[in-house]
Design a protein around this motif. Structure first.
Motif, PDB file in Angstrom:
ATOM      1  N   ALA A 278       0.824  -1.239   0.115  1.00  0.00           N
ATOM      2  CA  ALA A 278       0.032   0.017   0.044  1.00  0.00           C
ATOM      3  C   ALA A 278       0.779   1.324   0.073  1.00  0.00           C
ATOM      4  O   ALA A 278       0.607   2.095  -0.563  1.00  0.00           O
ATOM      5  CB  ALA A 278      -1.087   0.163   1.220  1.00  0.00           C
ATOM      6  N   SER A 279       2.112   1.341   0.454  1.00  0.00           N
ATOM      7  CA  SER A 279       2.782   2.370   0.654  1.00  0.00           C
ATOM      8  C   SER A 279       3.296   3.023  -0.662  1.00  0.00           C
ATOM      9  O   SER A 279       3.546   3.982  -0.964  1.00  0.00           O
ATOM     10  CB  SER A 279       4.280   1.999   1.416  1.00  0.00           C
ATOM     11  OG  SER A 279       4.908   0.937   0.887  1.00  0.00           O
ATOM     12  N   GLN A 280       3.262   1.993  -1.748  1.00  0.00           N
ATOM     13  CA  GLN A 280       3.517   2.549  -3.197  1.00  0.00           C
ATOM     14  C   GLN A 280       2.554   3.383  -3.811  1.00  0.00           C
ATOM     15  O   GLN A 280       3.040   4.353  -4.525  1.00  0.00           O
ATOM     16  CB  GLN A 280       3.452   1.322  -4.068  1.00  0.00           C
ATOM     17  CG  GLN A 280       4.845   0.279  -3.732  1.00  0.00           C
ATOM     18  CD  GLN A 280       4.635  -0.864  -4.833  1.00  0.00           C
ATOM     19  OE1 GLN A 280       4.125  -0.721  -5.823  1.00  0.00           O
ATOM     20  NE2 GLN A 280       5.204  -2.024  -4.338  1.00  0.00           N
ATOM     21  N   TRP A 281       1.373   3.270  -3.170  1.00  0.00           N
ATOM     22  CA  TRP A 281       0.452   4.235  -3.641  1.00  0.00           C
ATOM     23  C   TRP A 281      -0.445   5.085  -2.523  1.00  0.00           C
ATOM     24  O   TRP A 281      -1.768   5.464  -2.470  1.00  0.00           O
ATOM     25  CB  TRP A 281      -0.700   3.390  -4.346  1.00  0.00           C
ATOM     26  CG  TRP A 281      -0.162   2.493  -5.083  1.00  0.00           C
ATOM     27  CD1 TRP A 281       0.413   2.633  -6.496  1.00  0.00           C
ATOM     28  CD2 TRP A 281      -0.212   0.985  -4.740  1.00  0.00           C
ATOM     29  NE1 TRP A 281       0.941   1.538  -6.737  1.00  0.00           N
ATOM     30  CE2 TRP A 281       0.508   0.504  -6.076  1.00  0.00           C
ATOM     31  CE3 TRP A 281      -0.854   0.229  -3.919  1.00  0.00           C
ATOM     32  CZ2 TRP A 281       0.610  -1.083  -6.172  1.00  0.00           C
ATOM     33  CZ3 TRP A 281      -0.358  -1.157  -4.120  1.00  0.00           C
ATOM     34  CH2 TRP A 281       0.339  -1.829  -5.174  1.00  0.00           C
ATOM     35  N   THR A 282       0.643   5.428  -1.478  1.00  0.00           N
ATOM     36  CA  THR A 282      -0.156   6.376  -0.145  1.00  0.00           C
ATOM     37  C   THR A 282      -0.727   7.590  -0.912  1.00  0.00           C
ATOM     38  O   THR A 282      -0.352   8.363  -1.857  1.00  0.00           O
ATOM     39  CB  THR A 282       0.987   6.882   0.407  1.00  0.00           C
ATOM     40  OG1 THR A 282       1.808   5.648   1.015  1.00  0.00           O
ATOM     41  CG2 THR A 282       0.407   7.567   1.693  1.00  0.00           C
ATOM     42  N   GLY A 283      -2.123   7.760  -0.077  1.00  0.00           N
ATOM     43  CA  GLY A 283      -2.888   8.782  -0.672  1.00  0.00           C
ATOM     44  C   GLY A 283      -3.648   8.635  -2.066  1.00  0.00           C
ATOM     45  O   GLY A 283      -4.364   9.428  -2.304  1.00  0.00           O
ATOM     46  N   LYS A 284      -3.654   7.478  -2.326  1.00  0.00           N
ATOM     47  CA  LYS A 284      -3.972   7.247  -3.655  1.00  0.00           C
ATOM     48  C   LYS A 284      -4.867   5.943  -3.891  1.00  0.00           C
ATOM     49  O   LYS A 284      -5.048   5.282  -4.973  1.00  0.00           O
ATOM     50  CB  LYS A 284      -2.982   7.231  -5.023  1.00  0.00           C
ATOM     51  CG  LYS A 284      -2.398   8.654  -5.127  1.00  0.00           C
ATOM     52  CD  LYS A 284      -3.367   9.545  -5.786  1.00  0.00           C
ATOM     53  CE  LYS A 284      -2.559  10.850  -6.194  1.00  0.00           C
ATOM     54  NZ  LYS A 284      -3.312  11.836  -7.014  1.00  0.00           N
TER      55      LYS A 284
ATOM     56  N   HIS B 217      -2.920   5.067   4.441  1.00  0.00           N
ATOM     57  CA  HIS B 217      -2.525   5.094   2.737  1.00  0.00           C
ATOM     58  C   HIS B 217      -3.793   5.421   1.767  1.00  0.00           C
ATOM     59  O   HIS B 217      -3.638   5.529   0.970  1.00  0.00           O
ATOM     60  CB  HIS B 217      -1.955   3.985   2.481  1.00  0.00           C
ATOM     61  CG  HIS B 217      -0.732   3.310   3.090  1.00  0.00           C
ATOM     62  ND1 HIS B 217       0.595   4.157   3.257  1.00  0.00           N
ATOM     63  CD2 HIS B 217      -0.391   2.463   3.873  1.00  0.00           C
ATOM     64  CE1 HIS B 217       1.458   3.785   4.020  1.00  0.00           C
ATOM     65  NE2 HIS B 217       1.139   2.528   4.380  1.00  0.00           N
ATOM     66  N   LEU B 218      -4.893   5.561   2.523  1.00  0.00           N
ATOM     67  CA  LEU B 218      -6.075   5.666   1.849  1.00  0.00           C
ATOM     68  C   LEU B 218      -6.361   7.289   1.517  1.00  0.00           C
ATOM     69  O   LEU B 218      -6.066   8.087   2.215  1.00  0.00           O
ATOM     70  CB  LEU B 218      -7.380   5.245   2.517  1.00  0.00           C
ATOM     71  CG  LEU B 218      -7.236   3.857   2.994  1.00  0.00           C
ATOM     72  CD1 LEU B 218      -8.708   3.348   3.512  1.00  0.00           C
ATOM     73  CD2 LEU B 218      -7.025   3.038   1.829  1.00  0.00           C
ATOM     74  N   LEU B 219      -6.880   7.327   0.203  1.00  0.00           N
ATOM     75  CA  LEU B 219      -7.548   8.633  -0.080  1.00  0.00           C
ATOM     76  C   LEU B 219      -8.937   8.839   0.737  1.00  0.00           C
ATOM     77  O   LEU B 219      -8.935   9.679   1.233  1.00  0.00           O
ATOM     78  CB  LEU B 219      -7.649   8.738  -1.555  1.00  0.00           C
ATOM     79  CG  LEU B 219      -8.610   9.806  -2.197  1.00  0.00           C
ATOM     80  CD1 LEU B 219      -7.790  11.060  -1.880  1.00  0.00           C
ATOM     81  CD2 LEU B 219      -8.878   9.740  -3.408  1.00  0.00           C
ATOM     82  N   ALA B 220      -9.638   7.770   0.600  1.00  0.00           N
ATOM     83  CA  ALA B 220     -10.894   7.578   1.097  1.00  0.00           C
ATOM     84  C   ALA B 220     -11.516   6.509   1.275  1.00  0.00           C
ATOM     85  O   ALA B 220     -11.167   5.538   0.339  1.00  0.00           O
ATOM     86  CB  ALA B 220     -11.820   8.698   0.438  1.00  0.00           C
ATOM     87  N   PHE B 221     -12.544   6.245   1.944  1.00  0.00           N
ATOM     88  CA  PHE B 221     -13.627   4.999   2.195  1.00  0.00           C
ATOM     89  C   PHE B 221     -14.674   5.872   1.103  1.00  0.00           C
ATOM     90  O   PHE B 221     -15.274   6.876   1.662  1.00  0.00           O
ATOM     91  CB  PHE B 221     -14.192   4.716   3.117  1.00  0.00           C
ATOM     92  CG  PHE B 221     -13.113   4.056   4.212  1.00  0.00           C
ATOM     93  CD1 PHE B 221     -12.812   2.725   3.834  1.00  0.00           C
ATOM     94  CD2 PHE B 221     -12.680   4.678   5.187  1.00  0.00           C
ATOM     95  CE1 PHE B 221     -11.895   1.947   4.560  1.00  0.00           C
ATOM     96  CE2 PHE B 221     -11.746   3.836   6.021  1.00  0.00           C
ATOM     97  CZ  PHE B 221     -11.508   2.381   5.667  1.00  0.00           C
TER      98      PHE B 221
ATOM     99  N   ALA C  29     -14.519   3.696  -9.279  1.00  0.00           N
ATOM    100  CA  ALA C  29     -13.855   3.805 -10.636  1.00  0.00           C
ATOM    101  C   ALA C  29     -13.751   5.191 -11.094  1.00  0.00           C
ATOM    102  O   ALA C  29     -12.694   5.527 -11.585  1.00  0.00           O
ATOM    103  CB  ALA C  29     -14.826   2.810 -11.551  1.00  0.00           C
ATOM    104  N   LYS C  30     -14.372   5.978 -10.804  1.00  0.00           N
ATOM    105  CA  LYS C  30     -14.385   7.377 -11.235  1.00  0.00           C
ATOM    106  C   LYS C  30     -13.138   8.040 -10.712  1.00  0.00           C
ATOM    107  O   LYS C  30     -12.518   8.808 -11.248  1.00  0.00           O
ATOM    108  CB  LYS C  30     -15.849   8.196 -10.767  1.00  0.00           C
ATOM    109  CG  LYS C  30     -15.649   9.657 -11.296  1.00  0.00           C
ATOM    110  CD  LYS C  30     -17.117  10.352 -10.909  1.00  0.00           C
ATOM    111  CE  LYS C  30     -17.125  11.943 -11.320  1.00  0.00           C
ATOM    112  NZ  LYS C  30     -16.003  12.456 -10.672  1.00  0.00           N
ATOM    113  N   SER C  31     -12.896   7.694  -9.320  1.00  0.00           N
ATOM    114  CA  SER C  31     -11.739   8.342  -8.639  1.00  0.00           C
ATOM    115  C   SER C  31     -10.521   8.056  -9.429  1.00  0.00           C
ATOM    116  O   SER C  31      -9.624   8.566  -9.688  1.00  0.00           O
ATOM    117  CB  SER C  31     -11.634   7.898  -7.158  1.00  0.00           C
ATOM    118  OG  SER C  31     -12.886   8.395  -6.664  1.00  0.00           O
TER     119      SER C  31
ATOM    120  N   SER D 187      -7.543  11.120  -9.236  1.00  0.00           N
ATOM    121  CA  SER D 187      -7.716  11.061  -7.852  1.00  0.00           C
ATOM    122  C   SER D 187      -7.236  10.088  -6.959  1.00  0.00           C
ATOM    123  O   SER D 187      -6.225  10.285  -6.109  1.00  0.00           O
ATOM    124  CB  SER D 187      -9.071  11.565  -7.097  1.00  0.00           C
ATOM    125  OG  SER D 187      -9.852  12.458  -7.877  1.00  0.00           O
ATOM    126  N   ALA D 188      -7.384   8.752  -7.605  1.00  0.00           N
ATOM    127  CA  ALA D 188      -7.147   7.666  -7.092  1.00  0.00           C
ATOM    128  C   ALA D 188      -5.968   6.828  -8.220  1.00  0.00           C
ATOM    129  O   ALA D 188      -6.487   6.812  -9.336  1.00  0.00           O
ATOM    130  CB  ALA D 188      -7.917   6.612  -6.360  1.00  0.00           C
TER     131      ALA D 188
END
Length: 350
Positions: free
Chosen positions: A162-168, A211-215, A221-223, A228-229
């Motif tokens: 998950a750290s590869q895509w932190t915040g995404k 590491h999440l952008l959001a729940f 899919a749109k994100s 955004s992700a």
């Protein structure tokens, strides 16, 4: 009960009244020899010509559709308990069907009464024993094909890397799905009631949370599509509905969790023989192919592929994937449901 986003809960027939108002709806043609089957269904969740084709092939039987109630499984159970004998058939997911069965709100079902069930793989018939399974909804990984050239091939890889895509990273805002992917990553049964295994799953979800952008309830899919992700856990129908060539789909190695939808016969139906005839008609390969083409759902019947449009057959989220087992999220007791909800609240608050 989750409802796929394209489903509009309106009746597709000309009469949409429910409950006591049904007496004003009439019986179709008005012919006293005509049997009218009353079908509680999602809006337009049939093949484009399926009803007309059945009625043409079976003079004297008409199908009238009515909207499922808002409010999920509790509202449906309340309506069926109140309106016993009013409806003949109901479209329902596997977890809700188990709940209705526990309340004696579904009729006994003999698989031999629907010969075309043989067209469906046994695994789906076993998971939906209350009638005919029709389609399924499943959870997989959606990713940006350009920016994520090596997407996670498993749920374990998603959590471990998950750290590869932190915040995404986007996860669904739905407790059972997120808990299911964590349990699969740990090698556990997604329907476990073991407190130790659930504690491990809770810890694993809390580890990925920074590491999440959001729940997100919808729009996974749109994100990814709007940048955004980079990686999202989302639903087959969301991926298919996005229709975006920049998006990729992974059915993880440990399995794709989800639910089976189907149609069940209701108790006290006065027209059970006719209802069973309709269920059998729905599972003729050409009829079933028309149903899938109209709904865009993940299909269950390999023998219907010759009648299914390429846009569905070629979609990695909708087609059959023998490399990733479909894992059914089953009905949980009230006690276990409460435990899962408390776990989810702790995760969201952490």
């Amino acid at each position: 009960m989750r409802v796929k986003t394209w489903r509009v809960l309106v009746a597709t027939g000309t009469c949409v009244a429910l409950g006591a108002a049904l007496s004003a709806c009439g019986g179709g043609s008005g012919d006293s020899d005509t049997v009218t089957l009353k079908f509680l269904n999602y809006g337009d969740w049939v093949g484009e010509t399926e009803i007309a084709d059945f009625e043409a092939a079976n003079p004297g039987i008409e199908i009238e559709q009515f909207a499922l109630p808002d409010g999920g499984s509790s509202a449906l159970a309340a309506q069926l308990a109140k309106d016993k004998g009013v409806y003949d058939l109901v479209a329902v997911g596997n977890a809700t069907a188990a709940r209705l069965e526990a309340g004696n709100l579904l009729a006994d079902f003999d698989p031999a009464s629907v010969p075309n069930l043989a067209n469906l793989p046994q695994e789906y018939r076993d998971e939906f024993p209350w009638g005919i399974p029709t389609d399924l909804g499943k959870v997989g990984i959606i990713y940006d094909k350009e920016k994520v050239p090596n997407p996670p091939a498993s749920w374990k890889e998603l959590f471990d890397n998950a750290s590869q895509w932190t915040g995404k990273i986007v996860l669904p805002d739905y407790d059972l799905d997120v808990q299911a992917i964590a349990l699969l990553a740990l090698g556990y049964d997604i329907n476990t009631t073991d407190s130790g295994e659930l504690d491990e799953a809770e810890a694993k979800i809390k580890e990925i949370k920074p590491h999440l952008l959001a729940f997100q309830r919808t729009g996974q899919a749109k994100s990814v599509a709007d940048g955004s992700a980079l990686v999202a856990v989302g639903y087959d129908y969301a991926f298919a509905g996005a229709d975006d060539p920049s998006l990729g789909w992974v059915s993880p190695a440990e399995g794709t969790p989800g639910y089976i939808e189907g149609v069940a016969l209701l108790p006290d139906s006065k027209h059970s023989a006719e209802a069973l005839k309709f269920l059998d008609f729905r599972l003729e390969p050409e009829t079933y192919g028309g149903f899938i083409n109209n709904t865009g759902a993940s299909y269950l019947m390999p023998s219907a592929e010759q009648f299914i449009e390429p846009r569905i057959l070629d979609n990695p989220a909708l087609r059959q994937d023998t490399g990733s087992k479909f894992v059914v999220e089953k009905f949980l007791s009230a006690e276990d449901t409460e435990a899962r909800a408390k776990m989810w609240n702790r995760i969201k608050a952490s």
